[in-house]
Design a protein around this motif. Structure first.
Motif, mmCIF file in Angstrom:
data_model
loop_
_atom_site.group_PDB
_atom_site.id
_atom_site.type_symbol
_atom_site.label_atom_id
_atom_site.label_comp_id
_atom_site.label_asym_id
_atom_site.label_seq_id
_atom_site.Cartn_x
_atom_site.Cartn_y
_atom_site.Cartn_z
ATOM 1 N N LYS A 3 -11.201 16.187 0.516
ATOM 2 C CA LYS A 3 -9.931 15.440 0.480
ATOM 3 C C LYS A 3 -10.380 14.353 0.354
ATOM 4 N N TYR A 4 -8.579 13.987 -0.559
ATOM 5 C CA TYR A 4 -8.659 11.961 -0.146
ATOM 6 C C TYR A 4 -7.032 11.971 0.129
ATOM 7 N N SER A 5 -7.172 10.898 1.623
ATOM 8 C CA SER A 5 -5.554 11.211 2.099
ATOM 9 C C SER A 5 -5.481 9.879 1.112
ATOM 10 N N TYR A 6 -4.278 9.914 0.910
ATOM 11 C CA TYR A 6 -3.616 8.775 0.693
ATOM 12 C C TYR A 6 -2.603 8.250 1.382
ATOM 13 N N ILE A 7 -2.239 6.713 0.911
ATOM 14 C CA ILE A 7 -1.038 6.071 1.210
ATOM 15 C C ILE A 7 -0.165 5.416 -0.013
ATOM 16 N N ILE A 8 0.651 5.087 -0.509
ATOM 17 C CA ILE A 8 1.469 4.771 -0.688
ATOM 18 C C ILE A 8 2.731 3.168 -0.237
ATOM 19 N N ILE A 9 2.432 2.289 -1.272
ATOM 20 C CA ILE A 9 3.079 0.950 -1.255
ATOM 21 C C ILE A 9 3.827 0.590 -1.512
ATOM 22 N N ASP A 10 4.563 0.974 -1.864
ATOM 23 C CA ASP A 10 5.571 1.010 -2.929
ATOM 24 C C ASP A 10 7.550 -0.062 -2.169
ATOM 25 N N ASP A 11 8.091 -1.218 -2.832
ATOM 26 C CA ASP A 11 9.124 -1.485 -2.766
ATOM 27 C C ASP A 11 10.503 -0.243 -3.299
ATOM 28 N N ALA A 35 5.186 3.112 3.010
ATOM 29 C CA ALA A 35 5.262 1.443 3.111
ATOM 30 C C ALA A 35 5.980 1.378 1.730
ATOM 31 N N SER A 36 7.391 0.256 2.223
ATOM 32 C CA SER A 36 7.765 -0.675 1.391
ATOM 33 C C SER A 36 7.899 -1.722 1.155
ATOM 34 N N ASN A 37 6.897 -3.134 2.063
ATOM 35 C CA ASN A 37 6.829 -3.981 2.468
ATOM 36 C C ASN A 37 4.511 -4.405 2.375
ATOM 37 N N PHE A 38 5.196 -5.490 2.901
ATOM 38 C CA PHE A 38 2.731 -5.910 2.848
ATOM 39 C C PHE A 38 2.948 -5.788 4.229
ATOM 40 N N GLN A 39 3.165 -5.765 5.642
ATOM 41 C CA GLN A 39 3.010 -6.029 6.431
ATOM 42 C C GLN A 39 2.950 -4.367 7.091
ATOM 43 N N ASP A 40 4.353 -3.777 6.732
ATOM 44 C CA ASP A 40 4.359 -2.343 7.321
ATOM 45 C C ASP A 40 2.982 -1.709 6.140
ATOM 46 N N GLY A 41 2.644 -1.981 5.138
ATOM 47 C CA GLY A 41 1.690 -1.008 4.453
ATOM 48 C C GLY A 41 0.108 -1.609 5.260
ATOM 49 N N LEU A 55 -0.722 1.373 -4.880
ATOM 50 C CA LEU A 55 -0.080 -0.072 -4.653
ATOM 51 C C LEU A 55 0.410 -0.360 -5.640
ATOM 52 N N GLU A 56 2.265 -0.587 -5.366
ATOM 53 C CA GLU A 56 2.633 -1.479 -6.263
ATOM 54 C C GLU A 56 2.564 -3.195 -6.386
ATOM 55 N N ILE A 57 1.913 -4.104 -7.621
ATOM 56 C CA ILE A 57 1.530 -5.274 -6.409
ATOM 57 C C ILE A 57 2.998 -6.174 -8.473
ATOM 58 N N GLU A 58 4.384 -4.983 -8.614
ATOM 59 C CA GLU A 58 5.130 -5.718 -9.057
ATOM 60 C C GLU A 58 6.227 -5.210 -8.202
ATOM 61 N N PRO A 59 6.659 -6.414 -7.338
ATOM 62 C CA PRO A 59 7.745 -5.430 -7.158
ATOM 63 C C PRO A 59 9.067 -5.906 -7.398
ATOM 64 N N ARG A 60 10.253 -4.980 -7.285
ATOM 65 C CA ARG A 60 11.549 -5.500 -7.406
ATOM 66 C C ARG A 60 11.938 -6.744 -6.133
ATOM 67 N N ASP A 61 11.900 -6.380 -5.754
ATOM 68 C CA ASP A 61 12.075 -6.639 -3.978
ATOM 69 C C ASP A 61 11.141 -7.915 -3.468
ATOM 70 N N LEU A 62 11.284 -9.036 -3.915
ATOM 71 C CA LEU A 62 10.297 -10.132 -3.563
ATOM 72 C C LEU A 62 10.237 -10.565 -2.702
ATOM 73 N N SER A 64 9.735 -8.190 -0.059
ATOM 74 C CA SER A 64 8.406 -7.094 -0.181
ATOM 75 C C SER A 64 6.792 -7.065 0.460
ATOM 76 N N HIS A 65 6.711 -9.132 -0.460
ATOM 77 C CA HIS A 65 5.189 -9.754 -0.540
ATOM 78 C C HIS A 65 4.523 -8.823 -1.406
ATOM 79 N N LEU A 66 4.774 -7.556 -2.063
ATOM 80 C CA LEU A 66 3.813 -7.233 -2.323
ATOM 81 C C LEU A 66 3.084 -7.973 -3.698
ATOM 82 N N SER A 67 1.779 -7.874 -3.481
ATOM 83 C CA SER A 67 0.858 -8.467 -4.800
ATOM 84 C C SER A 67 -0.378 -8.289 -4.514
ATOM 85 N N LEU A 68 -1.356 -8.439 -5.303
ATOM 86 C CA LEU A 68 -2.617 -8.706 -5.059
ATOM 87 C C LEU A 68 -3.862 -9.185 -4.157
#
Length: 272
Positions: A3-11, A35-41, A55-62, A64-68
């Motif tokens: 089994k592979y557990s996973y987390i989704i991080i996307d705004d 999670a919807s932002n960098f820190q929560d993720g 992982l989303e790296i080009e968020p609509r909501d800047l 959220s600080h999501l990036s590489l």
């Protein structure tokens, strides 16, 4: 069956739902959290230690600080980070993502067939890992005209950066670099000796191939966190150890500076 557990991080909440729905079609994948932002993720990854991160790296909501740079942050806490699967609706960052060593790059909305290919790659990687564990790793031999030298390949070596120009190879220890400064289409590299070396690569290139402790804090600067002696938030300036150099940081990268401050506080730390 593994089994592979996973987390989704996307705004985007709708995207999270669509990715989760696509993943639910595979019994091998087990949803842990989203999670919807960098820190929560980051907090969720530290808590659940998943096998995979979508992982989303080009968020609509800047904000959220999501990036590489999220991947660089993971290297602070894990010897082996979870496998990263980029989920975004653009192909523009595929090359940069490869430089960060991501496991896969999927366009949204995630299609069943694309996710199937990812799951098959996971199974193959797992089998290869088990096979390598059963086989004793043989050291490689480097031979020249004078000597034979045995070098075990499983020893972790400090990063060496080679600045190559017209047959001239200049070797730098990454740990000796204080900061990088952009200079049009080239980059000036400043060492702890006070020496400056120019590389004919853009600052963006260095940002994409280097991970922690190298952190982007300004359009013109990538800094080695280990050489920061002072951070003045009011004036938006970082100071370099044993130097009079003051490096500005911008609002765009303030989140990175806040992560540096948090990193200092998480160590053997006394604030007076």
């Amino acid at each position: 069956m593994k089994k592979y557990s996973y987390i989704i991080i996307d705004d985007d909440a709708e995207s999270i739902l669509k990715t989760k729905t696509a993943a639910s079609g595979f019994s091998e994948l087990s949803f842990a959290a989203s999670a919807s932002n960098f820190q929560d993720g980051l907090n969720l990854v530290l808590e659940h230690k998943p096998a995979l991160i979508f992982l989303e790296i080009e968020p609509r909501d800047l904000s959220s600080h999501l990036s590489l740079t999220f991947i660089s942050e993971l290297h602070r806490y894990f010897q082996d980070i979870p496998k990263i699967i980029i989920t975004t609706d653009k192909k523009d960052s595929a090359f940069d993502a490869i430089q960060y060593g991501v496991f896969d790059y999927l366009l949204k909305p995630v299609a069943h067939i694309d996710l199937l290919k990812t799951v098959l790659k996971l199974k193959k990687a797992n089998l290869e890992s088990k096979s390598s564990d059963l086989t004793e790793e043989q050291p490689s031999i480097v031979i020249d005209n004078a000597n034979s030298v045995t070098i075990p390949q499983n020893i972790q070596k400090p990063l060496t950066i080679c600045i190559k120009s017209y047959g001239d190879y200049r070797y730098l220890n990454a740990e000796d670099i204080c900061y990088f400064q952009a200079d049009n289409n080239s980059t000036d590299i400043y060492l702890n000796t006070g020496e400056m070396i120019t590389a004919f690569k853009t600052l963006k290139h260095f940002e994409s191939v280097l991970t922690y402790p190298f952190i982007r804090i300004h359009n013109s600067y990538v800094i080695n966190r280990n050489y920061i002696s002072r951070i003045h938030s009011g004036n938006s300036i970082c100071y370099i150890k044993n130097s009079t150099k003051k490096i500005p940081f911008s609002k765009t990268y303030r989140a990175n500076v806040e992560q540096i401050i948090a990193d200092f506080a998480a160590g053997n730390y006394l604030e007076v």
